[in-house]
Design a protein around this motif. Structure first.
Motif, PDB file in Angstrom:
ATOM      1  N   ILE A 163      13.932  26.269 -13.249  1.00 48.82           N
ATOM      2  CA  ILE A 163      13.158  26.764 -12.111  1.00 48.82           C
ATOM      3  C   ILE A 163      12.532  25.584 -11.366  1.00 48.82           C
ATOM      4  O   ILE A 163      12.517  25.543 -10.126  1.00 48.82           O
ATOM      5  CB  ILE A 163      12.059  27.748 -12.580  1.00 48.82           C
ATOM      6  N   TYR A 164      11.999  24.626 -12.099  1.00 48.23           N
ATOM      7  CA  TYR A 164      11.381  23.440 -11.489  1.00 48.23           C
ATOM      8  C   TYR A 164      12.389  22.656 -10.654  1.00 48.23           C
ATOM      9  O   TYR A 164      12.081  22.238  -9.534  1.00 48.23           O
ATOM     10  CB  TYR A 164      10.815  22.549 -12.597  1.00 48.23           C
ATOM     11  N   ALA A 165      13.586  22.462 -11.184  1.00 48.67           N
ATOM     12  CA  ALA A 165      14.557  21.590 -10.518  1.00 48.67           C
ATOM     13  C   ALA A 165      15.382  22.306  -9.459  1.00 48.67           C
ATOM     14  O   ALA A 165      15.743  21.697  -8.443  1.00 48.67           O
ATOM     15  CB  ALA A 165      15.486  20.958 -11.563  1.00 48.67           C
ATOM     16  N   GLN A 169      16.557  31.126  -8.364  1.00 47.36           N
ATOM     17  CA  GLN A 169      17.829  31.835  -8.316  1.00 47.36           C
ATOM     18  C   GLN A 169      18.323  32.196  -9.720  1.00 47.36           C
ATOM     19  O   GLN A 169      18.844  33.293  -9.954  1.00 47.36           O
ATOM     20  CB  GLN A 169      18.872  30.978  -7.604  1.00 47.36           C
ATOM     21  N   PHE A 170      18.145  31.286 -10.661  1.00 47.25           N
ATOM     22  CA  PHE A 170      18.601  31.553 -12.023  1.00 47.25           C
ATOM     23  C   PHE A 170      17.818  32.699 -12.665  1.00 47.25           C
ATOM     24  O   PHE A 170      18.320  33.373 -13.567  1.00 47.25           O
ATOM     25  CB  PHE A 170      18.470  30.287 -12.873  1.00 47.25           C
ATOM     26  N   PHE A 316      17.957  35.693  -3.058  1.00 47.11           N
ATOM     27  CA  PHE A 316      19.013  36.616  -2.629  1.00 47.11           C
ATOM     28  C   PHE A 316      20.148  35.877  -1.919  1.00 47.11           C
ATOM     29  O   PHE A 316      20.466  36.138  -0.761  1.00 47.11           O
ATOM     30  CB  PHE A 316      18.423  37.711  -1.736  1.00 47.11           C
ATOM     31  N   ASP A 317      20.743  34.932  -2.656  1.00 45.67           N
ATOM     32  CA  ASP A 317      21.925  34.224  -2.151  1.00 45.67           C
ATOM     33  C   ASP A 317      23.149  34.983  -2.651  1.00 45.67           C
ATOM     34  O   ASP A 317      23.731  34.669  -3.685  1.00 45.67           O
ATOM     35  CB  ASP A 317      21.921  32.780  -2.660  1.00 45.67           C
ATOM     36  N   VAL A 318      23.523  36.043  -1.900  1.00 46.40           N
ATOM     37  CA  VAL A 318      24.596  36.935  -2.339  1.00 46.40           C
ATOM     38  C   VAL A 318      25.927  36.427  -1.793  1.00 46.40           C
ATOM     39  O   VAL A 318      26.354  36.798  -0.702  1.00 46.40           O
ATOM     40  CB  VAL A 318      24.339  38.379  -1.874  1.00 46.40           C
ATOM     41  N   ARG A 325      26.060  26.462  -7.586  1.00 43.32           N
ATOM     42  CA  ARG A 325      25.415  26.332  -8.898  1.00 43.32           C
ATOM     43  C   ARG A 325      25.001  27.688  -9.447  1.00 43.32           C
ATOM     44  O   ARG A 325      25.286  28.016 -10.594  1.00 43.32           O
ATOM     45  CB  ARG A 325      24.196  25.405  -8.793  1.00 43.32           C
ATOM     46  N   SER A 326      24.304  28.476  -8.658  1.00 45.68           N
ATOM     47  CA  SER A 326      23.909  29.814  -9.088  1.00 45.68           C
ATOM     48  C   SER A 326      23.680  30.674  -7.858  1.00 45.68           C
ATOM     49  O   SER A 326      23.036  30.243  -6.905  1.00 45.68           O
ATOM     50  CB  SER A 326      22.644  29.777  -9.960  1.00 45.68           C
ATOM     51  N   THR A 327      24.217  31.878  -7.877  1.00 45.59           N
ATOM     52  CA  THR A 327      24.018  32.842  -6.803  1.00 45.59           C
ATOM     53  C   THR A 327      23.493  34.138  -7.410  1.00 45.59           C
ATOM     54  O   THR A 327      23.506  34.317  -8.638  1.00 45.59           O
ATOM     55  CB  THR A 327      25.330  33.123  -6.050  1.00 45.59           C
ATOM     56  N   PHE A 328      23.031  35.037  -6.566  1.00 46.71           N
ATOM     57  CA  PHE A 328      22.483  36.306  -7.042  1.00 46.71           C
ATOM     58  C   PHE A 328      23.520  37.080  -7.853  1.00 46.71           C
ATOM     59  O   PHE A 328      23.229  37.580  -8.941  1.00 46.71           O
ATOM     60  CB  PHE A 328      22.018  37.144  -5.850  1.00 46.71           C
ATOM     61  N   SER A 329      24.720  37.159  -7.332  1.00 50.65           N
ATOM     62  CA  SER A 329      25.754  37.968  -7.991  1.00 50.65           C
ATOM     63  C   SER A 329      26.135  37.392  -9.342  1.00 50.65           C
ATOM     64  O   SER A 329      26.220  38.112 -10.349  1.00 50.65           O
ATOM     65  CB  SER A 329      26.987  38.070  -7.090  1.00 50.65           C
TER      66      SER A 329
END
Length: 538
Positions: A163-165, A169-170, A316-318, A325-329
């Motif tokens: 979360i810090y870095a 999203q994760f 909400f990066d859908v 790296r990481s998205t909502f879905s």
């Protein structure tokens, strides 16, 4: 014509010549040349003045963190200057905690041991009571135990660092985990609970009518659990060693011995009630860190404002781009399936679900688990945001104070919370609680699988008395988890994929790096030769 004569008279006075062009063409050419000269001179002077007043430098940073990360401009901080003294880190004081902290830390061990002793004297007269508590537990303590079993020190260090870095999203995986628990309540529990299972592998034999398959699955599960115990034990000891004067290896033995003893003597009753204690300590410690951190920055609104500026609240990066790296879905699906596997088929979860009195109690237990799941991960995510807001524009990782994002919470506690007596010790107790709970749950689950899937296949154990059966279960608990710790395993893993010559070269580099006291990141290891050469020259 008088104007032309006056113009050339001025030219003679300026340049000190008595020759005046007589023809019109020559005079015209001279006039054009003088005009061009005046224009060029004026343009040059204007540009020079503009550059001197406002230099054309492409500044690509707007904070101290950006200055450290950029490579175009060289910079330095004069020794003993105000800036140097402001950001100087007192490493000796940073890694020490006070007597009060050690007392809080020790109290965690003492209370845990007392619960184990109490549980050992209260009952455990048969394997059924030792492994399942006679299936008479109430929903709340079992829910707290199950929650603690899967929220280890790795969560407090790894997720806060993420979360810090990289932002929240994760954290969407929490929603996927909640959906997996709801799926368990309505689709998995009605199938598994009526079977009154002790080991999840009993379902394998009932479903496929094969004892050999049941044994194979049990052996694979035991192997996975043994490896997991090593990492669960090793990961938090790094953080504990960084804030105390006790070494990693010492922590491995202390935590391993304490956890093994109360699991062996107290059975599942000791595991569940120590989990209740450890979850209480984890919640209190984490909540205090988050609240005090928010107060230092100026409140939760300020924390959210700073986090929003740094892009840490983007959730909400859908999109379905596999290179993100990481998205909502993807994080939602990760939470659903990874925790779904845990709640649908893991021995720890099935053993807890079947340890309550009725299926309605089991459903209540899982509903309480959802509430606790959301609460504890809100606190963990909040810790990451508080740490980011605290060091906004002054990243300790960019400054080289810490080397990994997982170290941010231990540094934050030592740097910002040490003025409160006992709080660093409470945070250490939080890490210890997460470790002990996860470890004891895995040990108890392994004993259940060993006893039901392997030992009871032999007539000696089938016909054994209750006293011999209980002694066997306690002996199974005393498996030496210290020997599987990555403290011993990790240095030897490289032998499987590197040749001897490469290992010798790496070992020589490591010795030179240690000799010259060089701080180096893992991704810079290939450049270590140049670093060593520069240090030796100087």
């Amino acid at each position: 014509m008088n104007i032309a004569k006056d113009f050339f008279l001025l030219y003679n006075n300026v340049y000190g010549t008595s020759h005046i062009p007589e023809f019109v063409s020559a005079r015209t050419l001279m006039a054009i040349w003088m005009l061009v000269t005046v224009v060029l001179t004026s343009t040059y002077k204007a540009n020079l003045k503009a550059q001197l007043i406002s230099p054309k430098v492409n500044v690509t940073f707007d904070s101290l963190e950006g200055l450290v990360n950029q490579k175009q401009m060289k910079w330095s901080i004069p020794s003993l200057s105000p800036t140097y003294m402001l950001y100087k880190v007192d490493e000796e004081n940073l890694t020490k905690i006070g007597i009060t902290d050690y007392c809080v830390f020790a109290a965690m061990f003492i209370c845990t041991g007392l619960i184990g002793v109490y549980a050992s004297f209260k009952g455990n007269k048969s394997p059924e009571e030792f492994l399942m508590g006679n299936r008479s537990f109430r929903p709340l303590p079992v829910a707290m135990s199950l929650l603690t079993s899967y929220v280890s020190a790795i969560s407090f260090l790894g997720i806060t660092g993420e979360i810090y870095a990289h932002g929240m999203q994760f954290g969407v995986f929490v929603l996927g985990g909640v959906l997996s628990i709801i799926f368990t309540i309505y689709f998995v529990l009605p199938i598994l609970y009526p079977l009154k299972l002790t080991s999840i592998n009993e379902f394998i034999e009932l479903r496929f009518k094969s004892k050999s398959l049941r044994t194979l699955v049990s052996v694979c599960g035991l192997l996975k659990s043994v490896i997991a115990m090593g990492f669960l034990l090793y990961a938090p000891t790094i953080a504990l060693a960084s804030v105390t004067n006790i070494g990693v290896l010492t922590y491995i033995y202390i935590l391993g011995i304490i956890c093994t003893l109360y699991s062996a003597f107290g059975g599942i009753r000791a595991v569940i009630w120590t989990d209740v204690l450890q979850l209480s300590v984890m919640l209190i410690g984490s909540a205090l860190v988050t609240v005090v951190g928010c107060a230092q920055i100026g409140g939760i609104v300020n924390v959210l404002n700073i986090s929003s500026k740094g892009g840490r609240l983007n959730v909400f990066d859908v999109n379905f781009n596999p290179f993100e790296r990481s998205t909502f879905s993807y994080t939602f699906l990760f939470g659903f399936f990874s925790f779904g596997v845990i709640y649908w088929s893991e021995q720890i979860n099935v053993q807890r679900m079947c340890a309550v009195k009725s299926i309605e109690d089991a459903k209540t237990m899982l509903k309480i688990l959802i509430i606790g799941w959301i609460l504890i991960y809100i606190i963990i995510i909040g810790e990451g945001l508080v740490a980011y807001a605290t060091y906004y524009g002054c990243d300790p990782m960019a400054l080289g104070i810490i080397t990994r994002k997982e170290e941010i919470m231990t540094y934050f506690i030592s740097d910002k919370m040490s003025f409160i007596p006992g709080l660093p010790g409470l945070f250490v107790a939080t890490l210890v609680g997460g470790t002990l709970s996860s470890l004891s749950s895995v040990i108890n689950a392994c004993v259940a699988m060993l006893w039901k899937d392997i030992c009871l296949r032999f007539s000696y154990f089938k016909n054994a008395s209750l006293k011999k059966s209980m002694l066997t279960n306690k002996i199974l608990c005393n498996q030496n988890i210290d020997d599987v710790s990555p403290e011993y395993i990790c240095p030897h893993l490289r032998k499987f994929y590197w040749k001897k010559e490469k290992l010798d070269e790496i070992f020589e580099k490591e010795m030179q790096i240690m000799k010259n006291n060089i701080n180096i990141h893992e991704d810079e290891f290939d450049q270590s030769d140049k670093m060593i050469e520069n240090v030796e020259k100087n």
